[in-house]
Design a protein around this motif. Sequence first.
Motif, short mmCIF file in Angstrom:
data_model
loop_
_atom_site.label_atom_id
_atom_site.label_comp_id
_atom_site.label_asym_id
_atom_site.label_seq_id
_atom_site.Cartn_x
_atom_site.Cartn_y
_atom_site.Cartn_z
N ASP A 137 0.81 -1.21 0.00
CA ASP A 137 0.00 0.00 0.00
C ASP A 137 0.85 1.27 0.00
OD1 ASP A 137 -2.19 -1.61 -0.01
OD2 ASP A 137 -2.90 -1.09 2.00
N PHE A 138 1.98 1.24 0.70
CA PHE A 138 2.84 2.41 0.72
C PHE A 138 3.35 2.74 -0.68
CE2 PHE A 138 7.15 4.18 0.90
CZ PHE A 138 6.91 5.38 1.58
N GLU A 139 3.76 1.70 -1.41
CA GLU A 139 4.25 1.91 -2.78
C GLU A 139 3.15 2.43 -3.69
OE1 GLU A 139 7.72 -1.50 -3.08
OE2 GLU A 139 5.62 -2.12 -3.00
N LEU A 140 1.93 1.90 -3.52
CA LEU A 140 0.82 2.36 -4.34
C LEU A 140 0.44 3.80 -4.00
CD1 LEU A 140 -1.37 -0.87 -4.28
CD2 LEU A 140 -0.01 -0.01 -6.18
N LEU B 187 -5.48 -0.09 -5.66
CA LEU B 187 -5.53 1.37 -5.73
C LEU B 187 -6.97 1.87 -5.69
CD1 LEU B 187 -2.79 2.57 -8.27
CD2 LEU B 187 -3.22 3.50 -5.99
N CYS B 188 -7.82 1.20 -6.44
CA CYS B 188 -9.24 1.56 -6.42
C CYS B 188 -9.81 1.38 -5.01
CB CYS B 188 -10.02 0.70 -7.40
SG CYS B 188 -9.68 1.05 -9.15
N GLY B 189 -9.45 0.27 -4.37
CA GLY B 189 -9.97 -0.02 -3.05
C GLY B 189 -9.50 0.95 -1.99
N LEU B 190 -8.30 1.48 -2.13
CA LEU B 190 -7.79 2.45 -1.16
C LEU B 190 -8.66 3.70 -1.12
CD1 LEU B 190 -3.94 2.19 -1.82
CD2 LEU B 190 -5.17 1.44 0.21
N TYR B 191 -9.39 3.95 -2.19
CA TYR B 191 -10.23 5.15 -2.25
C TYR B 191 -11.71 4.80 -2.34
CZ TYR B 191 -6.07 7.84 -2.23
OH TYR B 191 -4.88 8.41 -1.82
N SER C 278 -3.37 -10.78 -13.54
CA SER C 278 -2.15 -10.56 -14.32
C SER C 278 -1.78 -11.82 -15.09
CB SER C 278 -1.00 -10.17 -13.40
OG SER C 278 -1.21 -8.92 -12.81
N GLY C 279 -1.34 -11.64 -16.33
CA GLY C 279 -0.98 -12.77 -17.17
C GLY C 279 -2.10 -13.26 -18.06
N THR C 280 -3.28 -12.64 -17.93
CA THR C 280 -4.42 -13.04 -18.76
C THR C 280 -4.34 -12.39 -20.13
OG1 THR C 280 -5.83 -13.25 -16.80
CG2 THR C 280 -6.94 -13.03 -18.94
N LEU C 281 -4.58 -13.17 -21.18
CA LEU C 281 -4.67 -12.64 -22.53
C LEU C 281 -6.08 -12.11 -22.74
CD1 LEU C 281 -3.54 -12.21 -25.40
CD2 LEU C 281 -4.28 -14.55 -25.93
N VAL C 282 -6.20 -10.81 -22.95
CA VAL C 282 -7.51 -10.17 -23.11
C VAL C 282 -7.75 -9.91 -24.60
CG1 VAL C 282 -8.95 -8.20 -22.47
CG2 VAL C 282 -7.25 -9.09 -20.85
N PRO C 283 -8.89 -10.35 -25.14
CA PRO C 283 -9.17 -10.14 -26.57
C PRO C 283 -9.34 -8.65 -26.90
CG PRO C 283 -10.63 -11.79 -25.60
CD PRO C 283 -9.94 -11.12 -24.47
N PRO C 284 -9.31 -8.31 -28.18
CA PRO C 284 -9.52 -6.91 -28.57
C PRO C 284 -10.88 -6.39 -28.10
CG PRO C 284 -8.70 -8.21 -30.41
CD PRO C 284 -9.05 -9.18 -29.33
N GLN C 285 -10.89 -5.09 -27.79
CA GLN C 285 -12.11 -4.36 -27.43
C GLN C 285 -12.89 -5.06 -26.31
OE1 GLN C 285 -14.12 -3.87 -31.23
NE2 GLN C 285 -12.75 -2.21 -31.83
N SER C 286 -12.15 -5.45 -25.27
CA SER C 286 -12.76 -6.15 -24.14
C SER C 286 -12.43 -5.43 -22.83
CB SER C 286 -12.26 -7.59 -24.06
OG SER C 286 -12.60 -8.31 -25.23
N ILE C 287 -13.42 -5.28 -21.98
CA ILE C 287 -13.22 -4.70 -20.65
C ILE C 287 -12.54 -5.74 -19.76
CG2 ILE C 287 -14.38 -3.85 -18.58
CD1 ILE C 287 -16.55 -2.70 -20.42
N PHE C 288 -11.49 -5.33 -19.06
CA PHE C 288 -10.81 -6.25 -18.14
C PHE C 288 -10.77 -5.73 -16.70
CE2 PHE C 288 -7.45 -3.68 -20.07
CZ PHE C 288 -6.72 -3.26 -18.95
N LEU C 289 -11.23 -4.50 -16.48
CA LEU C 289 -11.32 -3.95 -15.12
C LEU C 289 -12.43 -2.91 -15.10
CD1 LEU C 289 -10.39 -3.40 -12.21
CD2 LEU C 289 -8.60 -1.91 -13.14
N GLU C 290 -13.33 -3.04 -14.12
CA GLU C 290 -14.43 -2.09 -14.00
C GLU C 290 -14.67 -1.80 -12.53
OE1 GLU C 290 -19.11 -1.47 -15.42
OE2 GLU C 290 -18.02 -3.32 -15.91
N ALA C 291 -14.88 -0.52 -12.21
CA ALA C 291 -15.13 -0.11 -10.83
C ALA C 291 -16.14 1.03 -10.82
CB ALA C 291 -13.84 0.33 -10.16
N HIS C 292 -16.74 1.28 -9.66
CA HIS C 292 -17.63 2.43 -9.54
C HIS C 292 -17.49 3.03 -8.14
CE1 HIS C 292 -20.30 -0.87 -8.05
NE2 HIS C 292 -20.67 0.06 -7.18
N GLY C 293 -17.89 4.31 -8.04
CA GLY C 293 -17.77 5.04 -6.78
C GLY C 293 -17.93 6.52 -7.03
N GLU C 294 -17.43 7.33 -6.09
CA GLU C 294 -17.55 8.78 -6.24
C GLU C 294 -16.61 9.30 -7.32
OE1 GLU C 294 -16.99 10.68 -2.50
OE2 GLU C 294 -18.68 9.66 -1.54
#
Length: 282
Positions: free
Chosen positions: A6-9, A56-60, A70-86
């Motif tokens: 967390d300190f590094e982030l 990082l998202c969780g810290l806020y 990490s290490g996952t092959l994500v196809p073109p035009q694909s969401i790989f991370l989604e978050a919501h909040g303020e």
Amino acid sequence: MITLNDFELESLLCEDVPYGDLTTASLGISDQRASITFSTRERPLVVSCTEEAVRLCGLYGLEIEGFVKSGTLVPPQSIFLEAHGEASHIHRIWKSVQNLLDYTSGITTYTREAVLLARSINPDIVVATTRKSIPFTKKIAIKAVESGGGVAHRLGLSESILIFDYHRIFFPSDEAFAEAFNHAKKANPEKKIVIEVSDIAEALKFARLGADILQLEKFPLTKLADAVQILRADYPHMTLIATGGISTKNIAEYAGTGVDMIVTSSPYNAQPADIKVRINPL
């Protein structure tokens, strides 16, 4: 696998947001709810440091809708991370997360390509990276390499013994160096000793001396293949490493020489990924 604490982030975020987000606060939208997504564009991508992005998202206080490891092959035009909040928190982490993912996923994608090219010729070969990472990026760079299927050749000077010519020049004779070499071997019985060599004569000399591993530095391809064949005849169990000027453009050819490992700095200079970010009010 390596993780950032967390300190590094927080330190990463502090570079971008040392005193808050003046724009979002001035517009009066800080408390509005929003979502943020990170996705690939027209090309597939092997992602890295998504765990750190989630943290990082969780810290806020952002809530994660989903992410891939990490290490996952994500196809073109694909969401790989989604978050919501303020909105204030989304704008705070936006660029830091994007930059982290762009840089590391570029390295990871390049490393995966290098590994696949090398193993298409030699399925057992190991692809490793050097100590020549960009300053202050080592931890995330090594995580990115590992996420792509590579390994770190040396994490630093403290955990391995690799003898260069610039070590050997301090000895007035071969006999003096041999004495020091034997002392180093006895003093470190759990360590394998690597010696870097620049031609076949040096390789044979240090193989006879008792090196566990030879690092064949900047050998032309034809001479490298010949050296491997000669060394394998008398020292079949010795580990042989090729290094110097190797990239995805020629790694398959080097893999074809019969070496056990290829060491390269080229992943550290990979083109960063171009990750697409979308922010939408809820």
